[in-house]
Design a protein around this motif. Structure first.
Motif, PDB file in Angstrom:
ATOM      1  N   PRO A   1       0.848  -1.194   0.000  1.00  0.00           N
ATOM      2  CA  PRO A   1       0.000   0.000   0.000  1.00  0.00           C
ATOM      3  C   PRO A   1       0.891   1.254   0.000  1.00  0.00           C
ATOM      4  CG  PRO A   1      -0.606  -1.509   1.781  1.00  0.00           C
ATOM      5  CD  PRO A   1       0.697  -1.989   1.226  1.00  0.00           C
ATOM      6  N   HIS A   2       0.482   2.280  -0.704  1.00  0.00           N
ATOM      7  CA  HIS A   2       1.212   3.549  -0.727  1.00  0.00           C
ATOM      8  C   HIS A   2       0.217   4.702  -0.778  1.00  0.00           C
ATOM      9  CE1 HIS A   2       4.982   1.491  -1.292  1.00  0.00           C
ATOM     10  NE2 HIS A   2       4.627   0.983  -2.454  1.00  0.00           N
TER      11      HIS A   2
ATOM     12  N   LEU B   1      10.067   6.798  -2.390  1.00  0.00           N
ATOM     13  CA  LEU B   1       8.797   7.450  -2.755  1.00  0.00           C
ATOM     14  C   LEU B   1       8.775   8.905  -2.277  1.00  0.00           C
ATOM     15  CD1 LEU B   1       6.495   4.392  -2.062  1.00  0.00           C
ATOM     16  CD2 LEU B   1       6.945   5.444  -4.301  1.00  0.00           C
TER      17      LEU B   1
ATOM     18  N   HIS C   1       8.965   3.629   3.957  1.00  0.00           N
ATOM     19  CA  HIS C   1       8.306   3.958   2.681  1.00  0.00           C
ATOM     20  C   HIS C   1       8.967   5.163   2.014  1.00  0.00           C
ATOM     21  CE1 HIS C   1       4.651   1.322   2.343  1.00  0.00           C
ATOM     22  NE2 HIS C   1       5.128   0.991   3.526  1.00  0.00           N
TER      23      HIS C   1
ATOM     24  N   THR D   1       2.736   6.109   4.168  1.00  0.00           N
ATOM     25  CA  THR D   1       2.251   4.817   4.650  1.00  0.00           C
ATOM     26  C   THR D   1       3.220   4.299   5.717  1.00  0.00           C
ATOM     27  OG1 THR D   1       1.323   4.352   2.468  1.00  0.00           O
ATOM     28  CG2 THR D   1       1.637   2.469   3.920  1.00  0.00           C
TER      29      THR D   1
ATOM     30  N   CYS E   1       5.360   9.418   0.009  1.00  0.00           N
ATOM     31  CA  CYS E   1       4.443   8.400   0.520  1.00  0.00           C
ATOM     32  C   CYS E   1       4.272   8.605   2.024  1.00  0.00           C
ATOM     33  CB  CYS E   1       5.006   7.006   0.227  1.00  0.00           C
ATOM     34  SG  CYS E   1       3.907   5.683   0.758  1.00  0.00           S
TER      35      CYS E   1
HETATM   36 CU   LIG Z   1       4.686   3.775   0.501  1.00  0.00          CU
END
Ligand SMILES: [Cu+2]
Length: 347
Positions: free
Chosen positions: A144-145, A201, A196, A190, A188
């Motif tokens: 998931p992001h 990201l 993350h 998450t 990101c």
């Molecule tokens: Cu992420």
């Protein structure tokens, strides 16, 4: 993938070790005799030995790419579209896809990254204050992001809460007005957050003031680090991902011309990072939220997530080093060169 400690990376970088010595040129290995003859010192080459392929990601192209300006027209059209609005502002639409991809961060050193549009950092997004920004985010990654933008936006556009995570295979559309003007980030959000972000990201998000800043040679420099053996410590540091890239390919600038650097720190695991430029001073616009400089210095310290716009004019032609003033970061990849060309400016 092999594991590399910070020490073995230092060796790879050609510092204090014979590793890769055959690749160093004779000039760099010139010996210096001390007057007493008792000590012999070796001048080591600076920078990683060998080259990273720039086929998939070229730090120099990334440097001056805004809204995909370096991409071929058809490729760019798939990523970015702008539409005038009745009030004179623009609707700027982006397509960002999260994909897992192995990237080369130093010669022969590969990192299993999570990326926005296949690159680390993600593409630089640029709008003018008052524009409408609409980002279609497609998660084709294995986890998931989300995309969390810095700047003003309503809570449902924040991309940070558990119910705002975008599952693998899912899509979410972020939409908000571009404000305030400044140098911002997107990344990101998450959990676990540091993992993350550190996996790649993140990207630059520039909002220009309605009255534009003066014309300049503009470039984006993202200070990042890579924990290649997952021990919560970085083994490789860089500006724009590839260790020592700008040592091999100096950033070409003109003397007298205004140079504007958008400098962002996204280094995880180290609390601060810094930017030091040799042979001159620069004006600092912290977070880019002012149009007049608040500081003149040659060394800028940035906390995680902090950023600043720097402006200078090169007075002398020639090579000028820039690097983190944390020497270890510099030796592990965060070091580069400017090459200034043109007439000397006598002030
Ligand atoms: Cu992420």
């Amino acid at each position: 993938m092999r594991n590399f400690s910070r020490r073995s990376m230092l060796k790879l970088a050609g510092f204090g070790a014979a590793a890769g010595a055959s690749a160093l040129n004779a000039k760099a290995l010139a010996h210096q005799d001390h007057a007493d003859g008792a000590m012999r010192h070796t001048v080591h080459a600076m920078g990683a030995v060998g080259r990273v392929s720039t086929e998939r990601f070229d730090p120099a192209a990334y440097l001056r790419s805004f809204n995909g300006s370096h991409l071929p027209a058809d490729e760019r059209a798939r990523f970015y579209k702008e539409t005038p609005r009745p009030d004179g502002s623009l609707l700027r639409e982006y397509r960002i896809v999260a994909v897992d991809r192995e990237i080369e961060i130093a010669p022969g050193i590969f990192f299993p990254a999570w990326t926005y549009n296949g690159q680390v950092p993600g593409p630089t997004l640029r709008a003018t204050e008052g524009d409408r920004v609409k980002v279609t985010f497609i998660n084709q990654g294995s986890h998931p992001h989300s995309i969390h933008f810095h700047g003003w936006h309503p809570p449902e556009m924040d991309g940070s809460l558990p119910d705002q995570q975008v599952m693998p295979g899912a899509t979410f559309v972020y939409e908000f007005d571009a404000e305030p003007y400044g140098l911002h980030l997107y990344h990101c959000h998450t959990a676990p957050l540091k993992r993350h972000i550190h996996k790649g990201l993140y990207g630059a998000f520039i909002i220009d003031p309605k009255t534009p800043r003066p014309q300049a040679d503009e470039m984006v420099m993202v200070m990042n680090g890579f924990d290649t053996n997952f021990d919560a410590d970085n083994e490789v540091y860089a500006v724009n991902t590839v260790a020592h890239h700008f040592m091999h390919e100096p950033i070409r600038v003109r003397t007298n011309a205004l140079v504007r650097m958008y400098v962002i720190n996204v280094t995880e695991f180290d609390l601060i990072n810094s930017f030091h430029l040799h042979g001159m001073f620069f004006d600092v616009f912290r977070t880019g939220t002012t149009t007049s400089s608040t500081e003149s210095t040659d060394t800028l310290m940035l906390c995680q997530g902090e950023r600043a716009i720097l402006e200078t004019r090169f007075r002398y032609p020639g090579g000028f080093m820039f690097h983190a003033h944390q020497s270890e970061f510099a030796e592990l990849g965060w070091m580069g060169m400017f090459q200034a060309e043109g007439a000397r400016r006598d002030t």
